[in-house]
Enzyme design. Structure first.
Site, PDB file in Angstrom:
ATOM      1  NE  ARG A  50     128.104  73.518  -6.239  1.00 18.84           N
ATOM      2  CZ  ARG A  50     126.808  73.577  -6.510  1.00 18.84           C
ATOM      3  NH1 ARG A  50     126.375  74.237  -7.593  1.00 18.84           N
ATOM      4  NH2 ARG A  50     125.910  73.012  -5.751  1.00 18.84           N
ATOM      5  CB  ALA A  52     125.748  65.019  -7.451  1.00 19.52           C
ATOM      6  NE  ARG A  94     133.310  67.460  -4.316  1.00 17.90           N
ATOM      7  CZ  ARG A  94     132.326  68.316  -4.035  1.00 17.90           C
ATOM      8  NH1 ARG A  94     131.698  68.969  -5.011  1.00 17.90           N
ATOM      9  NH2 ARG A  94     131.952  68.517  -2.785  1.00 17.90           N
ATOM     10  CD  GLN A 201     128.026  74.813  -1.560  1.00 16.58           C
ATOM     11  OE1 GLN A 201     127.826  75.325  -0.463  1.00 16.58           O
ATOM     12  NE2 GLN A 201     128.788  73.745  -1.685  1.00 16.58           N
ATOM     13  CG  ASP A 242     125.725  65.480  -3.359  1.00 17.90           C
ATOM     14  OD1 ASP A 242     125.005  66.197  -2.639  1.00 17.90           O
ATOM     15  OD2 ASP A 242     126.529  65.931  -4.195  1.00 17.90           O
TER      16      ASP A 242
END
Ligand code: MRU
Length: 351
Positions: A50, A52, A94, A201, A242
């Site tokens: 994960r 971006a 995604r 995260q 992102d």
């Protein structure tokens, strides 16, 4: 000089793409060995990889692995039809991060530019390109760090959010790259990492990698950030991104907007660190960015452990958009972009 022992979330071992499964961090360093596009797509969708830029690198790997299955294609037309299919599937894995779209497009255009080569050569080229992108990303992040460390004063107390570190990129990190670069220059710093509910995260990944590097970090719950700002205990905020719209609006982990508004209120500089591959010139402003919603079970449980009554209805909007007026600057590999963002982002893309 302070130095780093960065972790690498994605690398190649021959024709196999190896992904560090971040769902097990910080307890275990488990790796997934992917030899098909489907395995990589699954790793992206299910958060094994994960962040971006890292998702973009995994997307490139998925295209390269997909291309390998087309070695037996009946001719170039069939090969490119198959390749386009892989590109379309991968880019949808995604929706919010722009780097995935960007990386898939790099892979597609690399193949198209070599249309005269044999299928074997194109397949080889794509694997090499996917590998190269990882190293390029690390070099880009080091440049982000070089520019970004100028906004980190000696003794700075820095707030960061989510994980925009080695684990979210090819290595070194964007927001954490800025922090690393300041640290490598022997600047005394103190990082506050928000835990970043629901996926944690910050707690699981940011704290893990900063501690590995010996960078002073204190974990706070997300709802502590405002208090620390009010008490003048934060000097600067640095987060990742992102997707950055053409006007400078920034999509990042849900909760970023809240921090940016609070920072403005308290007069604290709020910086976004991101490579140019996060800047989406075709999305004019933030309100047209597609925001991913993830399964509610990611809110109602932590890992496999339920934290709410069975059948609780929960909402997990994974990202929000921070309007550009709250952003002091966007730290890229070619410099720190300031207002007017529309003009300066466009110029940065052509540098
Ligand atoms: O859902 P995630 O963990 O992929 O979200 C990650 C973030 O929001 C990061 O801040 C962003 O991707 C920048 S990473 C350099």
């Amino acid at each position: 000089m302070n130095g780093g022992l960065e972790v690498r979330p994605i690398f190649w071992d021959g024709d196999t793409c190896v992904i560090l499964d971040q769902r097990y961090l910080p307890q275990e360093e488990k790796y997934i060995r992917c030899s098909t596009a489907e395995e990589v797509i699954d790793a992206i969708k299910n958060m094994a990889i994960r962040g971006a830029p890292a998702v973009g690198l995994a997307g490139a790997a998925a295209v390269a692995l997909g291309a390998r299955t087309l070695l037996g294609a009946s001719g170039k037309d069939a090969f490119f039809k198959g390749l386009n299919h892989f590109c379309d599937v991968v880019r949808k894995a995604r929706p919010t991060g722009y780097n995935l779209e960007w990386a898939v497009e790099v892979m597609r255009s690399t193949a198209v530019e070599h249309v005269q080569d044999s299928i074997e050569e194109i397949v080889e080229l794509l694997r090499n390109k996917a590998k190269e992108l990882i190293e390029e990303d690390v070099a880009i992040n080091r440049n982000i760090g070089r520019w970004g460390k100028t906004v980190i004063p000696q003794g700075a107390r820095i707030l960061t959010y989510c994980n925009a570190g080695s684990l979210a990129t090819g290595g070194y990190g964007t927001a954490l790259g800025v922090i690393r670069a300041a640290w490598e220059e022997d600047r005394t710093i103190q990082v506050f990492a928000c835990e970043t509910r629901p996926y944690l995260q910050g707690a699981r990944l940011t704290v893990y990698e900063l501690m590995k590097d010996g960078i002073p970090v204190v974990l706070i719950t997300d709802n502590t950030a405002g208090y620390l700002m009010q008490k003048r205990r934060i000097d600067v905020i640095v987060v990742g991104a992102d997707r950055i719209a053409a006007n400078g609006d920034v999509a990042n982990k849900i909760g970023t907007y809240t921090l940016a508004v609070l920072a403005k209120h308290h007069g604290i500089p709020f910086f976004v660190a991101a490579p140019r591959s996060t800047i989406d010139p075709r999305t004019p402003k933030g309100d047209s960015i597609v925001i991913e919603e993830r399964p509610s079970k990611e809110v109602t449980s932590i890992g496999k452990r339920p934290i709410a009554p069975k059948d609780t209805r929960a909402l997990y909007i994974a990202f929000d958009v921070t309007p550009h007026r709250y952003i002091s600057g966007i730290i890229t590999e070619v410099g720190i972009i300031v207002k007017p963002f529309s003009k300066n982002l466009k110029e940065a893309l052509f540098k």
